[in-house]
Write an enzyme that holds these catalytic residues in place. Structure first.
Site, PDB file in Angstrom:
ATOM      1  CB  SER A 192      -0.953  -0.033   1.195  1.00  0.00           C
ATOM      2  OG  SER A 192      -1.916   0.980   1.118  1.00  0.00           O
ATOM      3  CG  ASP A 346      -6.385  -2.232  -4.247  1.00  0.00           C
ATOM      4  OD1 ASP A 346      -6.889  -1.219  -3.699  1.00  0.00           O
ATOM      5  OD2 ASP A 346      -5.161  -2.473  -4.235  1.00  0.00           O
ATOM      6  CG  HIS A 376      -5.907  -1.685  -0.425  1.00  0.00           C
ATOM      7  ND1 HIS A 376      -4.973  -1.355  -1.387  1.00  0.00           N
ATOM      8  CD2 HIS A 376      -5.438  -1.184   0.737  1.00  0.00           C
ATOM      9  CE1 HIS A 376      -3.996  -0.671  -0.830  1.00  0.00           C
ATOM     10  NE2 HIS A 376      -4.245  -0.562   0.465  1.00  0.00           N
TER      11      HIS A 376
END
Length: 406
Positions: A192, A346, A376
């Site tokens: 991320s 995501d 995610h």
């Protein structure tokens, strides 16, 4: 005293009321794709996340506690899963807290080194939360893992996160021998916002020839541009857990100190000058996304009426130190081999795809793993027992397999 008892008596009702309100909002706005496995489980996890974020926002508005600190406090109450076969050492590189993990079993030769930057939107995430993941990486790949505990919100904003990651990495690279690491096998890995940090730090390290060269970079569900928010994945997954567009935008504005009132201008492209779009469209446009990832009826990629005030508020996002996708060709061409991981559900899926094409166009060897049922944040749920998902282990096993091949 009577006032105190009144407050204590009203607290449960207040918490229940907030929970009911969040539950209704969650039911009306959250989208769980039909192809996701265990949808009820994901819906529950996301609902609890929204609940604590809402409580944090209330505390912040009452000036009792900053919302990020409230989330970090709750995160700190969670237990740490420890691996008895991995040696864990807490250190400081200057003022930067780091955690070193390596297999307890002795090695006759220097091990591979992995420098890991955790995710969490510069708001949550910590050395403790990612220790079980990094312990697994250390044991399964027989590597020395350095976790960087960069400073976060609310006290620290850009570029503190990047500076901490870069400075800790440079110190580690200068002292590989003392950590028992083979200088020819050092990998940068992040998830991320940690993947975003990997992209930026790796680009910066190419300009320091005196340091050992990075063997490979691993970017898991990374963010690589703060400019184009009209990509297909932003259209398709804006309300999909665990990273919705609203939460992503909140983290972005807090970290980059952007007034959230510019949200609509940023999301519609009104903050993008036409001359800059013409110059960088070749890298930013969803024309670079394979058509199989487009919606059946994709929204046109049209910039809203230009808003100069919004541009002045956000113009720093055009710097390659914030949007690594915009680095010049010479810098990109010098990057090491790359492993990119994307998840179908995501909002940041297409960032990984854009970076993939950007690297390949400059001849950088790229391996790509796409998790068809992934979302995610699924990475961190691999060891959460009843709250784990099949996609979590798929992702981790792909990363482990890649690292072992180096």
């Amino acid at each position: 005293m009577a006032v105190l008892w009144l407050l204590l008596a009203g607290l449960p009702s207040f918490l229940v009321g907030v929970f009911a309100w969040v539950l209704i909002q969650h039911f009306l706005t959250t989208e769980i794709p039909s192809t996701l496995k265990h949808p009820v489980k994901l819906w529950f996890i996301h609902g609890m996340l929204l609940y604590v974020v809402t409580l944090g926002n209330i505390l912040e508005k009452l000036r009792i506690c900053a919302m990020p600190r409230f989330l970090q406090f709750l995160e700190g109450l969670m237990p740490i899963n420890k691996d008895p076969n991995v040696l864990v050492t807490d250190l400081h590189f200057g003022t930067i807290p780091v955690r070193l993990l390596k297999p307890k079993k002795a090695s006759s030769q220097p091990r591979r080194g992995i420098i890991f930057y955790h995710g969490g939107g510069a708001m949550i995430g910590s050395l403790d939360r990612y220790q079980s993941l990094c312990s697994l990486l250390a044991s399964e790949t027989d590597s020395v893992v350095l976790m960087v505990g960069y400073r976060k919100l609310p006290g620290y904003h850009h570029p503190v996160l990047i500076n901490d990651c870069q400075n800790a990495s440079i110190y580690f690279l200068k002292n590989l021998a003392s950590f028992g690491v083979d200088p020819s096998r050092v990998v940068l890995c992040g998830e991320s916002i940690g993947g975003w940090a990997v992209a930026i730090v790796t680009q910066a390290l190419t300009c320091i020839p005196s340091l050992p060269q990075i063997k490979a970079q691993i970017l898991i569900c990374p963010l690589v541009n703060f400019i184009n928010f009209q990509l297909p994945s932003h259209q398709q997954n804006k309300n999909v857990p665990l990273l919705t567009r609203d939460f992503m935008f909140m983290c972005m504005c807090k970290y980059l100190v952007i007034d959230p009132s510019w949200k609509d201008a940023i999301l519609t492209g009104s903050a993008i000058p036409l001359d800059k779009w013409k110059k960088y469209r070749k890298w930013l446009s969803y024309d670079n996304i394979p058509r199989r990832f487009w919606s059946q009826d994709p929204q046109p990629e049209i910039l809203g009426p230009f808003n100069e005030a919004a541009y002045l508020e956000t113009k720093h996002t055009w710097n390659a130190e914030l949007s690594p996708l915009l680095a010049d060709d010479k810098t990109i061409a010098q990057l090491p081999e790359t492993f990119l991981v994307s998840c179908e559900h995501d909002i940041l899926r297409d960032d990984a795809l854009l970076y993939k094409k950007r690297l390949e166009d400059q001849g950088v060897p790229v391996s790509w793993y796409h998790v068809e049922d992934g979302f995610h944040g699924c990475l961190l749920l691999f060891d959460k027992k009843c709250f784990s998902f099949p996609c979590s282990m798929k992702l981790i096993n792909a990363v482990i397999s890649y690292i072992k091949s180096i």
